[in-house]
Design a protein around this motif. Structure first.
Motif, PDB file in Angstrom:
ATOM      1  N   ALA A 100     -19.591 -19.636 -13.983  1.00 13.29           N
ATOM      2  CA  ALA A 100     -19.433 -20.703 -14.967  1.00 13.29           C
ATOM      3  C   ALA A 100     -19.399 -20.142 -16.380  1.00 13.29           C
ATOM      4  N   SER A 101     -20.232 -19.122 -16.651  1.00 16.08           N
ATOM      5  CA  SER A 101     -20.244 -18.509 -17.985  1.00 16.08           C
ATOM      6  C   SER A 101     -18.907 -17.858 -18.299  1.00 16.08           C
ATOM      7  N   ARG A 102     -18.340 -17.164 -17.297  1.00 15.06           N
ATOM      8  CA  ARG A 102     -17.036 -16.526 -17.516  1.00 15.06           C
ATOM      9  C   ARG A 102     -15.966 -17.580 -17.775  1.00 15.06           C
TER      10      ARG A 102
ATOM     11  N   VAL B  53     -26.522 -14.076 -24.873  1.00 14.98           N
ATOM     12  CA  VAL B  53     -25.462 -13.336 -24.179  1.00 14.98           C
ATOM     13  C   VAL B  53     -24.114 -13.791 -24.728  1.00 14.98           C
ATOM     14  N   TYR B  54     -23.275 -12.831 -25.084  1.00 12.73           N
ATOM     15  CA  TYR B  54     -21.937 -13.125 -25.598  1.00 12.73           C
ATOM     16  C   TYR B  54     -20.992 -13.344 -24.423  1.00 12.73           C
ATOM     17  N   VAL B  55     -20.310 -14.491 -24.405  1.00 14.14           N
ATOM     18  CA  VAL B  55     -19.441 -14.828 -23.277  1.00 14.14           C
ATOM     19  C   VAL B  55     -17.961 -14.820 -23.648  1.00 14.14           C
ATOM     20  N   ALA B  56     -17.637 -14.760 -24.924  1.00 18.36           N
ATOM     21  CA  ALA B  56     -16.225 -14.716 -25.332  1.00 18.36           C
ATOM     22  C   ALA B  56     -16.119 -14.118 -26.725  1.00 18.36           C
ATOM     23  N   GLN B  57     -15.006 -13.440 -26.964  1.00 15.55           N
ATOM     24  CA  GLN B  57     -14.730 -12.911 -28.301  1.00 15.55           C
ATOM     25  C   GLN B  57     -13.224 -12.786 -28.491  1.00 15.55           C
TER      26      GLN B  57
ATOM     27  N   ASN C 227     -16.779 -15.292 -32.057  1.00 16.10           N
ATOM     28  CA  ASN C 227     -17.546 -15.092 -30.834  1.00 16.10           C
ATOM     29  C   ASN C 227     -18.082 -16.414 -30.304  1.00 16.10           C
ATOM     30  N   MET C 228     -18.398 -16.418 -29.021  1.00  9.57           N
ATOM     31  CA  MET C 228     -19.151 -17.512 -28.418  1.00  9.57           C
ATOM     32  C   MET C 228     -20.314 -16.898 -27.659  1.00  9.57           C
ATOM     33  N   ALA C 229     -21.490 -17.521 -27.786  1.00 11.60           N
ATOM     34  CA  ALA C 229     -22.681 -16.984 -27.136  1.00 11.60           C
ATOM     35  C   ALA C 229     -23.513 -18.112 -26.547  1.00 11.60           C
ATOM     36  N   LEU C 230     -24.272 -17.769 -25.506  1.00  9.75           N
ATOM     37  CA  LEU C 230     -25.178 -18.704 -24.850  1.00  9.75           C
ATOM     38  C   LEU C 230     -26.603 -18.165 -24.938  1.00  9.75           C
ATOM     39  N   LEU C 231     -27.565 -19.076 -24.838  1.00  9.91           N
ATOM     40  CA  LEU C 231     -28.958 -18.672 -24.702  1.00  9.91           C
ATOM     41  C   LEU C 231     -29.261 -18.635 -23.215  1.00  9.91           C
ATOM     42  N   ASP C 232     -29.515 -17.440 -22.694  1.00 13.07           N
ATOM     43  CA  ASP C 232     -29.783 -17.249 -21.272  1.00 13.07           C
ATOM     44  C   ASP C 232     -31.194 -16.712 -21.124  1.00 13.07           C
TER      45      ASP C 232
ATOM     46  N   GLY D 143     -20.522 -10.009 -22.620  1.00 13.83           N
ATOM     47  CA  GLY D 143     -21.565  -9.679 -21.656  1.00 13.83           C
ATOM     48  C   GLY D 143     -22.765  -9.008 -22.294  1.00 13.83           C
ATOM     49  N   ARG D 144     -22.630  -8.591 -23.539  1.00  8.17           N
ATOM     50  CA  ARG D 144     -23.751  -7.942 -24.226  1.00  8.17           C
ATOM     51  C   ARG D 144     -24.887  -8.925 -24.433  1.00  8.17           C
ATOM     52  N   ARG D 145     -26.108  -8.441 -24.255  1.00  9.56           N
ATOM     53  CA  ARG D 145     -27.304  -9.257 -24.447  1.00  9.56           C
ATOM     54  C   ARG D 145     -28.110  -8.706 -25.616  1.00  9.56           C
ATOM     55  N   VAL D 146     -28.569  -9.618 -26.472  1.00 12.15           N
ATOM     56  CA  VAL D 146     -29.377  -9.232 -27.626  1.00 12.15           C
ATOM     57  C   VAL D 146     -30.533 -10.208 -27.766  1.00 12.15           C
ATOM     58  N   LEU D 147     -31.557  -9.782 -28.489  1.00 13.18           N
ATOM     59  CA  LEU D 147     -32.657 -10.694 -28.786  1.00 13.18           C
ATOM     60  C   LEU D 147     -32.219 -11.642 -29.899  1.00 13.18           C
ATOM     61  N   PRO D 148     -32.635 -12.895 -29.841  1.00 11.07           N
ATOM     62  CA  PRO D 148     -32.088 -13.898 -30.773  1.00 11.07           C
ATOM     63  C   PRO D 148     -32.568 -13.786 -32.214  1.00 11.07           C
ATOM     64  N   HIS D 149     -33.688 -13.114 -32.472  1.00 16.54           N
ATOM     65  CA  HIS D 149     -34.273 -13.192 -33.812  1.00 16.54           C
ATOM     66  C   HIS D 149     -33.469 -12.460 -34.880  1.00 16.54           C
TER      67      HIS D 149
END
Length: 265
Positions: free
Chosen positions: A88-90, A122-126, A112-117, A140-146
């Protein structure tokens, strides 16, 4: 949908719907709202369904692998949901690309588009900028939100107690000397984000890069879009022009996602 807005499932199914299927999906969403693990009595209280009905539905979901029963007799979301969520994320990222492409066309910068997972962004589109010097984040890259603009946009309307709990779990490591590293500082940034209607990452994730982000209203899962680029181009005057475009595209994406069909862009 926030738990406070979720209706009980004891009402008849919508015309043409299958009531047991609607109830099963509603129970899965209630489990997610509760953190992924619940007891039958909690589900009965929140959904309004009788315990025998919930027990029968949960037994079916366990057999299918979408729910598992813990040793303490409580129920947890099962591993088969991971595959559905990833797919679904893809797909969500694919749907978003025409909208992000329009942002790139009108701003000249990367979108970019990102979701809170869970506790991560997590970045799902660019869609990248055409400039040779541009911001690039791998899908697909994951980062901390702060330390990110999308993180602030995604968390701006979370209750303070939930924000503090997330930050306590993740910590607040400094990516640059501009990164916010205290809960009070981050909560202050979220208040500013709410007041002005957009989030800003000003050299906080990467020196020399600024990112402007807004949440997608009424998204079925917490989602945000952003425009990012070199600080020399994403200036305050440029930000004033970019923000309305971001907000317009976020509203259009919200309508497209609510239509239950693939956005057309």
């Amino acid at each position: 949908m926030p738990p406070s807005e979720r209706k009980t499932t004891s009402t008849p199914a919508a015309s043409g719907g299958v009531q047991s299927l609607e109830r099963a999906f509603d129970l899965l969403e209630r489990m997610a709202d509760a953190g992924g693990e619940v007891g039958l009595s909690e589900l009965s209280s929140s959904s309004g369904l009788p315990l025998p009905t919930i027990h029968r539905l949960m037994r079916t979901l366990v057999a299918c692998g979408y729910v598992r029963q813990q040793p303490n007799r409580r129920y947890a979301l099962g591993p088969r949901l991971i595959r559905l969520g990833e797919s679904a994320s893809r797909l969500l990222g694919t749907w978003a690309r025409p909208y992000l492409a329009r942002l790139v066309e009108e701003t000249g910068e990367t979108a970019n588009m990102a979701l809170l997972d869970g506790d991560e962004v997590v970045y799902v589109a660019q869609v990248p900028s055409r400039h040779s010097m541009r911001m690039f984040t791998e899908v697909g890259r994951r980062v901390l939100p702060h330390s990110t603009g999308v993180g602030k946009a995604l968390m701006a309307h979370m209750p303070d107690v939930e924000v503090r709990a997330l930050l306590a779990r993740t910590g607040m490591p400094a990516a640059t000397d501009r990164t916010l590293t205290t809960p009070e500082g981050f909560l202050g940034a979220l208040e500013i984000t709410r007041d002005r209607g957009f989030a800003l990452d000003d050299n906080e994730q990467e020196i020399g890069v600024r990112c402007i982000a807004v949440p997608i209203p009424d998204s079925p899962t917490a989602a945000a879009i952003s425009v990012s680029g070199p600080a020399g181009r994403v200036t305050d005057p440029a930000t004033e022009k970019i923000v309305p475009l971001l907000q317009d595209v976020a509203r259009e994406l919200s309508v497209a996602l609510a239509s239950n069909g693939s956005p057309t862009g």
